[in-house]
Design a protein around this motif. Structure first.
Motif, PDB file in Angstrom:
ATOM      1  N   ASN A 319       4.465  10.656  -5.161  1.00  0.00           N
ATOM      2  CA  ASN A 319       3.802  10.474  -3.777  1.00  0.00           C
ATOM      3  C   ASN A 319       2.693  11.446  -3.840  1.00  0.00           C
ATOM      4  OD1 ASN A 319       4.685   8.198  -1.744  1.00  0.00           O
ATOM      5  ND2 ASN A 319       6.539   9.264  -2.618  1.00  0.00           N
ATOM      6  N   PRO A 504       6.845   9.334   3.002  1.00  0.00           N
ATOM      7  CA  PRO A 504       6.274   7.946   3.392  1.00  0.00           C
ATOM      8  C   PRO A 504       7.045   7.290   4.405  1.00  0.00           C
ATOM      9  CG  PRO A 504       7.639   7.896   1.310  1.00  0.00           C
ATOM     10  CD  PRO A 504       7.849   9.274   1.907  1.00  0.00           C
ATOM     11  N   SER A 546       3.306   9.327   7.659  1.00  0.00           N
ATOM     12  CA  SER A 546       4.285   8.154   8.108  1.00  0.00           C
ATOM     13  C   SER A 546       3.614   7.589   9.324  1.00  0.00           C
ATOM     14  CB  SER A 546       5.754   8.483   8.094  1.00  0.00           C
ATOM     15  OG  SER A 546       5.662   9.531   9.042  1.00  0.00           O
ATOM     16  N   SER A 549       1.321   4.255   9.476  1.00  0.00           N
ATOM     17  CA  SER A 549       1.915   3.190   8.773  1.00  0.00           C
ATOM     18  C   SER A 549       3.182   2.864   9.836  1.00  0.00           C
ATOM     19  CB  SER A 549       2.756   3.467   7.470  1.00  0.00           C
ATOM     20  OG  SER A 549       1.662   3.824   6.356  1.00  0.00           O
ATOM     21  N   MET A 563       2.737  -4.231   1.448  1.00  0.00           N
ATOM     22  CA  MET A 563       3.508  -3.208   1.077  1.00  0.00           C
ATOM     23  C   MET A 563       4.333  -3.559  -0.350  1.00  0.00           C
ATOM     24  SD  MET A 563       5.172  -2.118   4.780  1.00  0.00           S
ATOM     25  CE  MET A 563       5.654  -0.625   4.244  1.00  0.00           C
ATOM     26  N   SER A 570       2.473   4.184  -1.494  1.00  0.00           N
ATOM     27  CA  SER A 570       1.584   3.286  -0.484  1.00  0.00           C
ATOM     28  C   SER A 570       0.464   2.572  -1.573  1.00  0.00           C
ATOM     29  CB  SER A 570       0.957   4.193   0.472  1.00  0.00           C
ATOM     30  OG  SER A 570       2.014   4.767   1.345  1.00  0.00           O
ATOM     31  N   ARG A 571      -0.226   1.737  -0.953  1.00  0.00           N
ATOM     32  CA  ARG A 571      -1.450   1.089  -1.606  1.00  0.00           C
ATOM     33  C   ARG A 571      -2.629   2.231  -1.538  1.00  0.00           C
ATOM     34  NH1 ARG A 571      -2.601  -5.150  -1.091  1.00  0.00           N
ATOM     35  NH2 ARG A 571      -4.702  -4.185  -1.325  1.00  0.00           N
ATOM     36  N   LEU A 574      -4.089   3.244   1.829  1.00  0.00           N
ATOM     37  CA  LEU A 574      -3.457   4.159   2.575  1.00  0.00           C
ATOM     38  C   LEU A 574      -3.431   5.527   2.110  1.00  0.00           C
ATOM     39  CD1 LEU A 574      -0.525   2.156   4.137  1.00  0.00           C
ATOM     40  CD2 LEU A 574      -2.744   2.768   5.133  1.00  0.00           C
TER      41      LEU A 574
END
Length: 589
Positions: A319, A504, A546, A549, A563, A570-571, A574
């Protein structure tokens, strides 16, 4: 000066005080007993700040008889406390209480599955049943009966964290309560669902991973007018959170500021692109309630880092690697809207971080020099100790940025005043797997004075974790290890400032690998503990990735196109938002 000695009270005086106190206590008790509004005895000033909802459910209208009736229900029910024969009406900034009643689960011997045959324990202090409860704006109709165009079809969503409440033990029923602070005008309705029952959300290593399955909860009862699920927030054009007044708010310096998603087409026409965040793939924009975010270019970010944080040490998993992609490439990664490339949606193999010819001899750990134009090819393998130069370009910024006239302020935009500058900051990055000892890496070996000695002393330390611990670790071991990890960081970096990047947001699906114990509450409980420890031991600032979202509308949370990644990535849209929250936190004053 006269000295007053101890005051002696007669027995009669003491008895009189006792009678008065007993009377006040009895008055409060009578209000509760007869289902009257206890908050009438308290200030009627509406809640306006953040974190003001802690006592909302305790102060809500007492409805003990109502709960006793619902405890006998055979199906789960969620409702807004205090509503009566219609929507509950509140002012902007006031809080509401949501209650859920979940009866015991009955099993059919013919359909029982493996998860039902195992015993699961929730994380201490967290609920046995995983409930995902949202208050979702259904209508923007205001007090005058017309629709507010700023909130038309906005679907503003406020998530409600539910906690168990001790109730009558005569019925095998669990009662949960949660509170939410509402700001945006309109009518909200409850969307309440059960994800897991009986602690199954906390499958630990060695246990069977239950299959994710949602069950909708009832939010109204035809036979009971007191069980309602709607809240109406009145419109106040002068309230500071009203969208038209948003640009009057101070700049955000809090990396965990609460907010909501607003369709880009609804934003006031006077707003310039730089005054709001890049939209997500559904064209909604994250807008905080109490502060404002501005788009900060990579070049301006590097300039400020060169002056305030010229050396950053960063620990994290994939991440973090995904977060760093736009940073090392000066924003030129998945920077067009709705990019459908695989790495933009999900896949994030290490070799994709740079072009393939760069990666063949990539050192580990990585030491990047982040310039105004991103990482330079000729420096990726170089010993940067031999390339000493001041991190801040001494030349003044003379060319003011005509920002109001720019129509494509994307992640790769370079303001004119920065295009010829050569500022930089150093970034030491080490891939870690939280607190776990896996695949040759472990914080006890990797975070030492000897390990970081070859690199510039850190002004700022960013630590991201949670994902691997949630997937493969046990909570009890994690809780002990986080404490030790934080103390190690304090010893190794006695003069640095710390940023804790949250885990996330995980919702509404299983992981691609059943060995990974992913669930929404498991992520939330691990993260809540780590946040608390990092704040207490390191005075860390919180960078919350987080929160935004979790406030997406229910359909967006569950849309596989939003998603698409069964890993915890995440995409790219984001990722750019998360980075802007981090950059605003560091740059804004």
């Amino acid at each position: 000066m006269a000295i007053i000695g101890p005051v002696r009270l007669s027995r009669i005086t003491v008895f009189a005080i006792y009678i008065v106190a007993l009377g006040l206590t009895s008055l409060y008790g009578m209000l509760v007993l007869f289902d009257l509004d206890v908050t009438a005895l308290k200030s009627s000033k509406p809640a306006t700040g953040t974190n003001t909802c802690a006592y909302t459910c305790k102060e809500a209208r007492g409805d003990s008889a109502q709960i006793r009736l619902l405890e006998r229900s055979t199906e789960p029910i969620a409702y807004v406390v205090g509503s009566s024969h219609g929507a509950k009406v509140v002012l902007p900034g006031q809080c509401v209480c949501v209650r859920a009643v979940v009866p015991a689960q009955s099993f059919d011997t013919e359909t029982i599955n493996q998860a039902d045959m195992e015993e699961y324990e929730p994380v201490p202090g967290w609920p046995a049943d995983s409930l995902i409860v949202d208050l979702v704006m259904q209508s923007s109709q205001n007090n005058a009966g017309t629709h507010d165009p700023l909130y038309l079809n906005a679907r503003v969503t406020v998530s409600v964290d539910m906690r168990a409440v001790a109730r009558n033990q005569n019925y095998n029923t669990r009662v949960y309560e949660g509170s939410a602070q509402l700001f945006d005008p309109g009518e909200y309705a409850l969307d309440a669902r059960i994800e897991f029952r009986n602690g199954q959300w906390n499958a630990e290593p060695g246990q069977f991973t239950p299959e994710f399955h949602e069950t909708h909860m009832r939010t109204t009862l035809v036979t009971n007018a007191l069980v309602q699920s709607t809240v109406h927030v009145e419109r106040d054009l002068k309230h500071p959170t009203y969208l038209q007044r948003h640009q009057n708010l101070p700049l955000c310096t809090d990396g965990a500021a609460s907010g909501r998603w607003i369709p880009e087409k609804n934003l006031p026409a006077s707003w310039k692109q730089w005054q709001y965040m890049h939209p997500a793939e559904d064209r909604r924009v994250w807008v905080p309630y109490h502060c404002r975010l501005r788009r900060i270019s990579h070049a301006e970010f590097v300039f400020h880092m060169s002056r305030s944080w010229p050396s950053v040490h960063w620990y994290g998993d994939s991440n973090s690697r995904r977060t760093l992609r736009p940073i090392v490439q000066a924003g030129q990664w998945c920077h067009t809207n709705n990019s459908m490339r695989l790495d933009c949606l999900c896949n994030d193999a290490p070799k994709d971080l740079f072009p393939s010819e760069w990666y063949a001899r990539m050192p580990v750990p990585h030491w990047y020099r982040i310039h105004t134009q991103g990482v330079r090819r000729d420096e990726i393998y170089a010993d940067l100790r031999l390339k000493e130069q001041p991190p801040t370009d001494p030349r003044p910024i003379l060319d003011k940025d005509p920002i109001d006239n720019h129509t494509t302020y994307g992640p790769d935009y370079v303001p004119p005043g920065y295009r010829l500058r050569d500022d930089y900051f150093d970034l030491y990055y080490l891939f870690t797997r939280g607190t776990l000892d896996m695949q040759g890496r472990h914080w006890m070996r990797d975070i030492t004075q000897e390990a970081i000695a070859p690199y510039p002393n850190a002004n700022l330390v960013v630590f991201q974790m949670i994902t691997w611990d949630v997937a493969f670790g046990s909570y009890s071991t994690f809780a002990r290890s986080v404490e030790l990890l934080a103390r190690r960081l304090r010893n190794v970096y006695p003069h640095a400032q710390f940023v804790y990047r949250t885990g996330p947001y995980w919702c509404c699906r299983n992981a691609e690998d059943q060995q990974k114990k992913y669930s929404r509450l498991r992520f939330a409980s691990f993260d809540a503990h780590a946040r608390a420890v990092f704040r207490r031991v390191l005075s860390a600032r919180i960078w919350d990735v987080s929160g935004p979202s979790s406030q997406r509308p229910p359909e967006a949370k569950r849309n596989p196109e939003n998603m698409p990644c069964l890993s915890a990535h995440s995409r790219s849209e984001l990722v750019h938002l998360d980075n802007q929250i981090f950059i605003n936190m560091l740059v804004n004053k």
